[in-house]
Design a protein around this motif. Structure first.
Motif, short mmCIF file in Angstrom:
data_model
loop_
_atom_site.label_atom_id
_atom_site.label_comp_id
_atom_site.label_asym_id
_atom_site.label_seq_id
_atom_site.Cartn_x
_atom_site.Cartn_y
_atom_site.Cartn_z
N ASN A 60 48.46 56.19 -10.95
CA ASN A 60 47.53 55.19 -10.44
C ASN A 60 47.15 55.45 -9.00
O ASN A 60 46.06 55.09 -8.57
CB ASN A 60 48.13 53.79 -10.59
N VAL A 61 48.03 56.12 -8.27
CA VAL A 61 47.73 56.51 -6.90
C VAL A 61 46.46 57.36 -6.88
O VAL A 61 45.57 57.17 -6.06
CB VAL A 61 48.90 57.33 -6.30
N ILE A 62 46.39 58.28 -7.84
CA ILE A 62 45.25 59.18 -7.91
C ILE A 62 44.00 58.42 -8.35
O ILE A 62 42.93 58.57 -7.77
CB ILE A 62 45.56 60.35 -8.86
N ARG A 63 44.16 57.58 -9.35
CA ARG A 63 43.00 56.86 -9.88
C ARG A 63 42.39 55.94 -8.83
O ARG A 63 41.18 55.87 -8.70
CB ARG A 63 43.40 56.07 -11.11
N THR A 64 43.24 55.26 -8.08
CA THR A 64 42.70 54.33 -7.08
C THR A 64 42.03 55.08 -5.93
O THR A 64 41.17 54.53 -5.27
CB THR A 64 43.80 53.41 -6.51
#
Lengths: 81, 107
Positions: B28-32
Motif C-alpha cells: 500500500n505504500v507503493i500504491r498511495t
C-alpha cells in the motif's frame, strides 16, 4: 622451436560451445538449476576456461550467482566434499 | 517511474497463507505514492543455502513493482524494520528482460 611446433600441431582443443545454446538470452538469478551447473561442488564460480561462455555471458552468470547467493539460493561455500 | 524487482525472505514460523495479505499492507505504500504493483509471487517455504538468523528455511516472495526510487526505498526500509523479515533485496531490471525471461522458462 620444437615446443612451438608441437603447439601448432596439436588439434585446436575442441571448443565446448557455450551452454547458452540452450536458447537462454539473459540469465536469471532465480534459475538455480542452471546456475548450479556453473559452480563447483564447493560452491565456487567456474572459470571461463571451464564454462566455455563468452565474456558477456560469464559476467552475467557471475552476477546472477552472486545475487542468488545473497538470497540464500546458492551457498557461498559448502564443505560437502 | 522505474521497474523494480524485490525479493523478500520471511521467517519460516509464519503461516504461508498470511504472507500475501501481510505483504499487501507494505504494498500500500507503493500504491498511495502513485506506483503500481505488477505481480506478487509467493514461492512459499524453501530451504536456505545457509542459515539466516538461525533459520534453515524461509518463505520467499518476489514482487514486481513500478514506482519512484524514493518509494521503493521507503518500502524497503519499512520491511527491514519488521522482525519477521529475514532479508530483502531490490533489483532493477531492464523492461525487455521479461520477454526473454519467458523464453528461457519455456526451454
Amino acid at each position: 622451436m620444437a615446443g612451438r611446433a608441437a603447439r601448432v600441431g596439436r588439434p585446436p582443443k575442441k571448443k565446448a560451445n557455450p551452454l547458452h545454446a540452450r536458447g537462454i538470452g539473459t540469465v536469471d538469478w532465480k534459475d538455480t538449476a542452471l546456475l548450479r551447473t556453473f559452480v563447483s561442488d564447493r560452491g565456487k564460480i567456474r572459470s571461463r576456461r571451464v564454462t566455455g561462455l563468452t565474456g558477456q555471458q560469464q559476467r552475467q552468470v557471475a552476477t546472477a550467482i552472486k545475487t542468488a547467493r545473497e538470497m540464500a539460493l546458492l551457498p557461498y561455500t559448502s564443505t560437502a566434499r | 517511474m522505474r521497474h523494480y524487482e524485490m525479493v523478500v525472505i520471511l521467517e519460516p514460523s509464519l503461516d504461508e497463507r498470511t504472507v500475501a495479505p501481510s505483504l499487501e499492507t507494505f504494498l500500500n505504500v507503493i500504491r498511495t505514492d502513485g506506483g503500481t504493483v505488477e505481480n506478487v509471487e509467493v514461492w512459499g517455504r524453501r530451504r536456505l543455502a545457509y542459515e539466516i538468523e538461525k533459520n534453515a528455511e524461509g518463505i520467499y516472495a518476489v514482487l514486481d513493482v513500478n514506482c519512484e526510487p524514493a518509494t521503493i526505498k521507503e518500502m524497503d526500509r519499512q520491511l527491514a524494520l519488521n522482525e519477521s523479515v529475514l532479508r530483502t533485496k531490490v533489483m532493477r531490471r531492464d523492461p525487455n528482460a521479461g520477454a526473454r525471461r519467458g523464453k528461457a522458462g519455456a526451454s
